[in-house]
Design a protein around this motif. Structure first.
Motif, PDB file in Angstrom:
ATOM      1  N   TYR A 188       0.816  -1.211   0.000  1.00  0.00           N
ATOM      2  CA  TYR A 188       0.000   0.000   0.000  1.00  0.00           C
ATOM      3  C   TYR A 188       0.855   1.269   0.000  1.00  0.00           C
ATOM      4  O   TYR A 188       0.402   2.318  -0.448  1.00  0.00           O
ATOM      5  CB  TYR A 188      -0.923   0.016   1.228  1.00  0.00           C
ATOM      6  CG  TYR A 188      -1.898  -1.116   1.273  1.00  0.00           C
ATOM      7  CD1 TYR A 188      -3.150  -1.013   0.658  1.00  0.00           C
ATOM      8  CD2 TYR A 188      -1.588  -2.299   1.933  1.00  0.00           C
ATOM      9  CE1 TYR A 188      -4.050  -2.062   0.695  1.00  0.00           C
ATOM     10  CE2 TYR A 188      -2.488  -3.352   1.980  1.00  0.00           C
ATOM     11  CZ  TYR A 188      -3.717  -3.231   1.357  1.00  0.00           C
ATOM     12  OH  TYR A 188      -4.610  -4.276   1.398  1.00  0.00           O
TER      13      TYR A 188
ATOM     14  N   SER B 107      -4.853  -8.475  -8.318  1.00  0.00           N
ATOM     15  CA  SER B 107      -5.255  -8.025  -6.994  1.00  0.00           C
ATOM     16  C   SER B 107      -5.101  -6.515  -6.953  1.00  0.00           C
ATOM     17  O   SER B 107      -4.151  -5.964  -7.513  1.00  0.00           O
ATOM     18  CB  SER B 107      -4.392  -8.675  -5.908  1.00  0.00           C
ATOM     19  OG  SER B 107      -4.692 -10.043  -5.765  1.00  0.00           O
TER      20      SER B 107
ATOM     21  N   TYR C 246      -4.777  -3.333  -4.415  1.00  0.00           N
ATOM     22  CA  TYR C 246      -4.511  -2.828  -3.074  1.00  0.00           C
ATOM     23  C   TYR C 246      -4.875  -1.343  -3.081  1.00  0.00           C
ATOM     24  O   TYR C 246      -4.157  -0.530  -3.671  1.00  0.00           O
ATOM     25  CB  TYR C 246      -3.040  -3.020  -2.709  1.00  0.00           C
ATOM     26  CG  TYR C 246      -2.583  -4.461  -2.737  1.00  0.00           C
ATOM     27  CD1 TYR C 246      -2.479  -5.200  -1.564  1.00  0.00           C
ATOM     28  CD2 TYR C 246      -2.251  -5.083  -3.943  1.00  0.00           C
ATOM     29  CE1 TYR C 246      -2.052  -6.521  -1.584  1.00  0.00           C
ATOM     30  CE2 TYR C 246      -1.826  -6.403  -3.971  1.00  0.00           C
ATOM     31  CZ  TYR C 246      -1.726  -7.116  -2.792  1.00  0.00           C
ATOM     32  OH  TYR C 246      -1.311  -8.422  -2.821  1.00  0.00           O
TER      33      TYR C 246
ATOM     34  N   LYS D 208      -8.151  -4.586   0.058  1.00  0.00           N
ATOM     35  CA  LYS D 208      -7.700  -5.411  -1.065  1.00  0.00           C
ATOM     36  C   LYS D 208      -8.850  -6.207  -1.653  1.00  0.00           C
ATOM     37  O   LYS D 208      -9.644  -6.799  -0.923  1.00  0.00           O
ATOM     38  CB  LYS D 208      -6.607  -6.373  -0.604  1.00  0.00           C
ATOM     39  CG  LYS D 208      -6.174  -7.375  -1.686  1.00  0.00           C
ATOM     40  CD  LYS D 208      -5.260  -8.439  -1.107  1.00  0.00           C
ATOM     41  CE  LYS D 208      -4.960  -9.518  -2.131  1.00  0.00           C
ATOM     42  NZ  LYS D 208      -4.166 -10.630  -1.560  1.00  0.00           N
TER      43      LYS D 208
END
Length: 334
Positions: free
Chosen positions: A30, A91, A93, A111
């Motif tokens: 992050y 994915s 974030y 997430k």
């Protein structure tokens, strides 16, 4: 494919970790300020706004937090998102700002992961206010990726019909619809195209499950006014299954959209996906003789290979500590 797997494993071994099997200080995904191997950093600004699909993912992640904590946070903006690369399934974030009913503004680090190419299969294993501990284990195990099917009975005649007041009190129902349409009906256009033109007609749910059950299937009949022209169905149905695993802290949404014409005696539409749904006087019935019909959601061998690689990459990513990076000192002090 083997070369890509080898690169993913090399990335896993290069990823900085401390003795506690957590990401080393400063290594939080992050907190990345620039793109690096395996991750693409995107800053959302007025001149470069957040893509509609990422905005929906951010809403889903807040829904995961609200569902688990009993809060009512609403999304204000997405500051940035870091997208994993290397496979078709990614994915996300996301660092985002949200406000609750009392006016408290909080920054979240959430997430959302995609689990299949061209299909609506999403998980949210992490959703928390920055600095808070993770609830649950925070990483993914096996996900039930089977698409929910139509029941043998008409759910809008048999199941509980959600009241209009309940729709207003639970905006996540519309979020489920928008995610289903964006992931399954908007393949060749902007994923956010026409979402504002979706009109909910009815929402049905098995009375044994309930609106707030951890496991529930929602049947949403809606009008797609954006595609209201010859060759497209005006009235359709979205089927969305929700699973919330409290031990894992993971929310999973799986679903699809289907044709649902309300014209009396309408026969099954030729290009309707064959999952047990057909339209006769607005009812949903199981065809007596199912036939194999080509579908835009059909998974080719290339897609299957991509899915297998994506699953491997996700497991490598989880094993590298992506579920624990928020426990690093840098993340907690941020």
């Amino acid at each position: 494919m083997m070369m890509r797997q080898q690169k993913a494993m090399e990335a896993f071994h290069r990823y900085p970790r401390d003795d506690g099997d957590k990401l080393a200080p400063g290594s939080s995904v992050y907190d990345l300020n620039s793109s690096t191997y395996g991750y693409l950093v995107n800053i959302c600004k007025q001149e470069y706004p957040c893509p509609p699909l990422v905005f929906l993912y951010a809403k889903m992640s807040l829904h995961r937090y609200n569902f688990a904590q009993g809060t009512m946070f609403e999304l204000i903006r997405v500051q940035k998102y870091v997208k994993s690369t290397g496979s078709a399934n990614a994915s996300y974030y996301m660092t985002l700002d949200a406000i609750d009913s009392a006016g408290s503004l909080q920054t979240f680090q959430n997430k959302v992961s995609e689990y299949s190419v061209g299909r609506f299969i999403l998980t949210c294993p992490i959703a928390r206010i920055r600095g808070e501990p993770i609830d649950g284990k925070g990483f993914s195990t096996l996900v039930d990726s089977t698409l929910p099917e139509c029941p043998a009975v008409n759910p809008f005649d048999t199941y509980y019909l959600v009241k209009e007041s309940e729709l207003l009190e639970n905006p996540w129902i519309r979020l489920y619809l928008e995610l289903a349409v964006a992931k399954t009906d908007r393949h060749y256009e902007d994923r956010g195209a026409g979402l504002a033109d979706l009109e909910i007609v009815d929402v049905a749910i098995d009375e044994g499950q309930g609106l707030n059950a951890n496991n529930a299937v929602f049947y949403i009949r809606y009008k797609d006014l954006y595609k209201a022209n010859p060759g497209h169905d005006l009235v359709r149905i979205a089927i969305v299954r929700r699973n919330f695993d409290e031990a894992m802290g993971r929310l999973t949404l799986v679903g699809q959209t289907q044709s649902s014409d309300v014209i009396p005696n309408m026969t099954k539409i030729a290009n309707e996906e064959d999952t047990g749904c057909s339209s006769f006087k607005g009812q949903i019935q199981s065809p007596e003789h199912p036939t194999q019909i080509s579908s835009p959601l059909g998974i080719s061998e290339d897609h299957e290979e991509a899915n297998q690689l994506a699953m491997m990459n996700l497991r490598v990513e989880e094993a590298a500590g992506d579920s624990m990076e928020l426990d690093s000192p840098s993340a907690q002090d941020a």
